[in-house]
Design a protein around this motif. Structure first.
Motif, PDB file in Angstrom:
ATOM      1  N   PRO A 190     -12.078  67.911 -13.198  1.00  0.00           N
ATOM      2  CA  PRO A 190     -11.187  67.178 -12.489  1.00  0.00           C
ATOM      3  C   PRO A 190     -10.055  66.948 -13.501  1.00  0.00           C
ATOM      4  CG  PRO A 190     -12.924  65.982 -13.441  1.00  0.00           C
ATOM      5  CD  PRO A 190     -13.569  67.182 -13.376  1.00  0.00           C
ATOM      6  N   THR A 191      -9.017  66.590 -12.872  1.00  0.00           N
ATOM      7  CA  THR A 191      -7.767  66.184 -13.526  1.00  0.00           C
ATOM      8  C   THR A 191      -8.144  64.694 -13.436  1.00  0.00           C
ATOM      9  OG1 THR A 191      -6.568  67.791 -13.039  1.00  0.00           O
ATOM     10  CG2 THR A 191      -5.233  66.023 -13.563  1.00  0.00           C
ATOM     11  N   VAL A 192      -7.747  63.850 -14.801  1.00  0.00           N
ATOM     12  CA  VAL A 192      -8.081  62.312 -14.607  1.00  0.00           C
ATOM     13  C   VAL A 192      -6.723  61.656 -14.710  1.00  0.00           C
ATOM     14  CG1 VAL A 192      -8.875  60.482 -15.658  1.00  0.00           C
ATOM     15  CG2 VAL A 192     -10.029  62.679 -15.664  1.00  0.00           C
ATOM     16  N   LEU A 193      -6.148  60.965 -13.707  1.00  0.00           N
ATOM     17  CA  LEU A 193      -4.865  60.285 -13.574  1.00  0.00           C
ATOM     18  C   LEU A 193      -5.029  58.899 -13.682  1.00  0.00           C
ATOM     19  CD1 LEU A 193      -3.269  62.746 -10.883  1.00  0.00           C
ATOM     20  CD2 LEU A 193      -3.421  62.996 -13.480  1.00  0.00           C
ATOM     21  N   GLU A 194      -5.859  58.312 -14.528  1.00  0.00           N
ATOM     22  CA  GLU A 194      -6.194  56.939 -14.324  1.00  0.00           C
ATOM     23  C   GLU A 194      -4.991  56.125 -15.009  1.00  0.00           C
ATOM     24  OE1 GLU A 194      -6.469  57.332 -18.719  1.00  0.00           O
ATOM     25  OE2 GLU A 194      -6.629  58.753 -17.165  1.00  0.00           O
ATOM     26  N   PHE A 195      -4.245  56.849 -15.687  1.00  0.00           N
ATOM     27  CA  PHE A 195      -2.960  55.907 -16.324  1.00  0.00           C
ATOM     28  C   PHE A 195      -2.097  55.743 -15.266  1.00  0.00           C
ATOM     29  CE2 PHE A 195      -2.599  60.750 -16.711  1.00  0.00           C
ATOM     30  CZ  PHE A 195      -1.493  61.068 -16.093  1.00  0.00           C
ATOM     31  N   LEU A 196      -1.985  56.251 -13.995  1.00  0.00           N
ATOM     32  CA  LEU A 196      -1.056  55.958 -12.900  1.00  0.00           C
ATOM     33  C   LEU A 196      -1.334  54.463 -12.156  1.00  0.00           C
ATOM     34  CD1 LEU A 196      -1.091  59.531 -10.912  1.00  0.00           C
ATOM     35  CD2 LEU A 196       0.270  58.712 -12.934  1.00  0.00           C
ATOM     36  N   ASN A 197      -2.506  54.226 -12.487  1.00  0.00           N
ATOM     37  CA  ASN A 197      -2.748  52.487 -11.947  1.00  0.00           C
ATOM     38  C   ASN A 197      -2.659  52.660 -10.414  1.00  0.00           C
ATOM     39  OD1 ASN A 197      -3.613  51.357 -14.439  1.00  0.00           O
ATOM     40  ND2 ASN A 197      -1.337  51.453 -15.032  1.00  0.00           N
TER      41      ASN A 197
END
Length: 351
Positions: A190-197
């Motif tokens: 997966p692509t992890v985009l946790e920095f987008l909040n």
């Protein structure tokens, strides 16, 4: 006329002063940076030598099981008394471990000179030696901050990269043998985009997802991988009868090709793949230059599908990819489980 000459003269003097000040500032900035690098390199070498000396001292008392712990405790007290903070028992254990992991100083001298002690501290707990070397090498080559390094380790960047690609990929990247890499070597799932909040309890639109990615473009490109440069958002592709708008367009200077990214806030469907396939074909026909490699299409969605991966055009076109994105950072166990699941789907696509 005199007034004009005076104004011109004044302007020349001001420009000369600005240039002079810029030169002086540049000299100071350069000197400080060189001093920082020199001091940092000297400290890394000092820690390595301290670690070596600790290990030698331990070997002298190897007949006593508790001798190693005892000498670290005594050394911590003496160093703290003379040099202040930074030499706790735990810190000295890290210094000792640093030496044991990198016993050949000359072999790693170049790497040591490019990284701070904090970079090495963050990787000491990694049990996978290949992962540790990959993270440190990438941090040195791409000037990762400690924060970026920490984020990539926390999101299992190495494991996601390795799981999605040829088994020789990571070693090839470390050796910069990029000329033989394929598009599939750069896709992580997966692509992890946790920095987008983004909210995990509320729905959001594709437009909101796109805006969040643009607002965090630098971090998104780091997540995508090496060699990405931003080209356009909502780029219009015009035909004789219709206008089409592509969510995001990048160019990868390693692959030497355009990369189209389409965003979906729902599960992958065959219609999504069909649309992406059309966009890639159109881009190749209308935008790609003769010296570019074929365009790559990447669809980011909330859930991938093994059946679609196997029986849709995904299975026929090696330039099309679907990757699941996660808008939050799960636990390490959940992320590992997700990596394994996405690996199966990825392999089905390339059977």
């Amino acid at each position: 006329m005199n007034e004009l000459i005076q104004n011109v003269t004044t302007s020349m003097i001001e420009n000369s002063t600005i240039s002079y000040l810029s030169d002086v500032k540049y000299i100071l900035h350069s000197a400080r940076q060189q001093a920082y690098v020199a001091v940092n390199s000297a400290m890394i070498e000092a820690y390595w030598k301290i670690g070596e000396r600790i290990v030698v001292e331990e070997q002298n008392g190897k007949d006593r099981a508790a001798y190693g712990k005892e000498i670290l405790q005594k050394l911590s007290l003496e160093l703290t008394k003379e040099f202040g903070k930074g030499f706790s028992y735990r810190s000295l254990r890290e210094i000792r471990q640093f030496y044991l992991l990198f016993p050949d100083f000359q072999k790693w001298r170049t790497l040591f000179a490019k990284l701070s002690w904090s970079h090495f501290q963050r990787t000491l707990k990694l049990t996978n030696e290949n992962a540790r070397l990959y993270y440190l090498t990438e941090a040195a080559e791409n000037h990762w901050s400690v924060r970026t390094l920490d984020r990539n380790i926390s999101t299992l960047y190495y494991e996601r990269l390795l799981a999605s690609k040829d088994k020789q990929l990571v070693q090839a990247e470390m050796q910069e043998k990029t000329q033989d890499l394929k598009a599939s070597d750069f896709i992580k799932s997966p692509t992890v985009l946790e920095f987008l909040n983004l909210p995990t309890n509320l729905a959001y639109t594709e437009a909101e997802l796109e805006k969040a990615l643009i607002d965090n473009l630098q971090q998104f490109m780091l997540e995508l991988g090496k060699g990405f440069a931003f080209v356009a958002r909502q780029q219009c592709i015009r035909t004789e009868t219709s206008d089409f708008f592509i969510d995001l367009v990048f160019y990868n200077y390693i692959l030497k090709c355009f990369v189209i990214v389409e965003l979906k806030t729902e599960k992958l469907t065959h219609q999504d793949i069909g649309q992406l396939d059309m966009y890639v074909r159109m881009y190749d026909d209308l935008q790609k230059r003769s010296d570019d490699n074929p365009t790559v299409g990447l669809l980011l969605c909330t859930e991938t599908d093994s059946i679609i991966a196997k029986y849709s055009v995904l299975n026929d076109n090696k330039q099309l990819f679907a990757s699941k994105y996660m808008a939050y950072l799960p636990s390490e166990e959940d992320l590992i489980r997700e990596i394994e699941q996405q690996k199966i789907i990825f392999e089905q696509q390339f059977e």
